[in-house]
Write a protein that holds these residues in place. Structure first.
Motif, short mmCIF file in Angstrom:
data_model
loop_
_atom_site.label_atom_id
_atom_site.label_comp_id
_atom_site.label_asym_id
_atom_site.label_seq_id
_atom_site.Cartn_x
_atom_site.Cartn_y
_atom_site.Cartn_z
N UNK A 155 0.83 -1.19 0.00
CA UNK A 155 0.00 0.00 0.00
C UNK A 155 0.87 1.25 0.00
N UNK A 156 0.56 2.20 -0.90
CA UNK A 156 1.37 3.40 -0.99
C UNK A 156 2.57 3.27 -1.92
N UNK A 157 2.73 2.12 -2.51
CA UNK A 157 3.84 1.88 -3.43
C UNK A 157 3.40 2.06 -4.87
N UNK A 158 4.38 2.33 -5.73
CA UNK A 158 4.22 2.19 -7.17
C UNK A 158 5.01 0.97 -7.60
N UNK A 159 4.45 0.19 -8.50
CA UNK A 159 5.13 -0.96 -9.06
C UNK A 159 5.35 -0.68 -10.54
N UNK A 160 6.56 -0.87 -10.99
CA UNK A 160 6.88 -0.53 -12.36
C UNK A 160 7.56 -1.64 -13.11
N UNK A 161 7.51 -1.52 -14.41
CA UNK A 161 8.28 -2.38 -15.31
C UNK A 161 9.23 -1.49 -16.11
N UNK A 162 10.46 -1.94 -16.18
CA UNK A 162 11.48 -1.27 -16.97
C UNK A 162 12.09 -2.31 -17.91
N UNK A 163 12.84 -1.84 -18.89
CA UNK A 163 13.53 -2.77 -19.78
C UNK A 163 14.88 -2.19 -20.18
N UNK A 172 2.13 1.11 -12.10
CA UNK A 172 0.79 1.08 -11.51
C UNK A 172 0.90 1.40 -10.04
N UNK A 173 -0.01 2.21 -9.53
CA UNK A 173 -0.02 2.47 -8.09
C UNK A 173 -0.76 1.33 -7.40
N UNK A 174 -0.16 0.83 -6.36
CA UNK A 174 -0.67 -0.41 -5.75
C UNK A 174 -2.08 -0.23 -5.19
N UNK A 175 -2.30 0.87 -4.48
CA UNK A 175 -3.58 1.04 -3.80
C UNK A 175 -4.70 1.45 -4.75
N UNK A 176 -4.46 2.49 -5.54
CA UNK A 176 -5.51 3.05 -6.37
C UNK A 176 -5.60 2.42 -7.76
N UNK A 177 -4.53 1.77 -8.19
CA UNK A 177 -4.53 1.17 -9.51
C UNK A 177 -4.33 2.15 -10.65
N UNK A 178 -3.83 3.33 -10.35
CA UNK A 178 -3.52 4.29 -11.42
C UNK A 178 -2.40 3.70 -12.27
N UNK A 179 -2.44 3.98 -13.57
CA UNK A 179 -1.43 3.46 -14.47
C UNK A 179 -0.80 4.58 -15.29
N UNK A 180 0.41 4.28 -15.74
CA UNK A 180 1.12 5.23 -16.61
C UNK A 180 2.00 4.40 -17.53
N UNK A 200 15.85 -7.14 -21.62
CA UNK A 200 15.61 -7.73 -20.31
C UNK A 200 14.61 -6.82 -19.60
N UNK A 201 13.54 -7.42 -19.10
CA UNK A 201 12.47 -6.67 -18.45
C UNK A 201 12.59 -6.84 -16.94
N UNK A 202 12.53 -5.72 -16.24
CA UNK A 202 12.70 -5.70 -14.79
C UNK A 202 11.45 -5.19 -14.11
N UNK A 203 11.11 -5.83 -13.03
CA UNK A 203 10.06 -5.35 -12.14
C UNK A 203 10.72 -4.50 -11.05
N UNK A 219 4.15 10.31 -9.60
CA UNK A 219 4.26 9.17 -8.69
C UNK A 219 5.00 7.99 -9.33
N UNK A 220 4.98 7.92 -10.65
CA UNK A 220 5.56 6.78 -11.36
C UNK A 220 7.05 7.00 -11.69
N UNK A 221 7.54 8.19 -11.45
CA UNK A 221 8.86 8.59 -11.94
C UNK A 221 9.96 7.96 -11.08
N UNK A 222 11.07 7.53 -11.72
CA UNK A 222 12.21 7.04 -10.94
C UNK A 222 12.73 8.12 -9.98
#
Length: 125
Positions: free
Chosen positions: A30-38, A51-59, A93-96, A107-110
């Motif tokens: 909760x309160x985290x952003x989860x991202x995929x990078x490559x 994606x924001x974990x709690x609200x499900x916002x995506x970018x 290579x794709x990274x979580x 919120x999604x920015x490194x």
């Protein structure tokens, strides 16, 4: 200790689809952003989607918008990346990754705080 494990990579022909999954453990997100990078050979790592974990916002990055969908399953603690209409330039290579304490419009920015080991995606022409 946050632990991220990617799966689902592989070899696919151009135009095909792959679904990557990231299993997250070690805390509640909760309160985290989860991202995929490559990262492609010889290139810098680049952002793909978040994606924001709690609200499900995506970018999404412009390069994948309309072809990629990120989702999360709160009950399973997983984050998936559905990739369609794959192109050879998607080979990487794709990274979580996970980012704590997200606030504001960017919120999604490194930078992200935790990273998985990566999974290889190869798209043949």
């Amino acid at each position: 200790q946050v632990h991220l494990v990617e799966s689902g990579g592989g070899l696919v022909q151009a135009g095909g689809s792959l679904r990557l999954s990231c299993a997250a453990s070690g805390r509640t997100f909760g309160g985290y952003a989860m991202g995929w990078f490559r990262q492609a050979p010889g290139k810098e790592r680049e952002f793909v989607a978040a994606i924001s974990w709690s609200a499900g916002r995506t970018y999404y990055a412009d390069s994948v918008k309309g072809r990629v969908t990120i989702s999360r399953d709160i009950a399973k603690n997983t984050v998936d990346l559905q990739m369609n209409s794959l192109k050879p330039e998607d080979t990487a290579v794709y990274y979580c990754a996970a980012k704590a304490h997200i606030i504001g419009s960017y919120w999604y920015y490194p930078p992200y705080d935790y990273w998985g080991q990566g999974t290889q995606v190869t798209v043949s022409s």
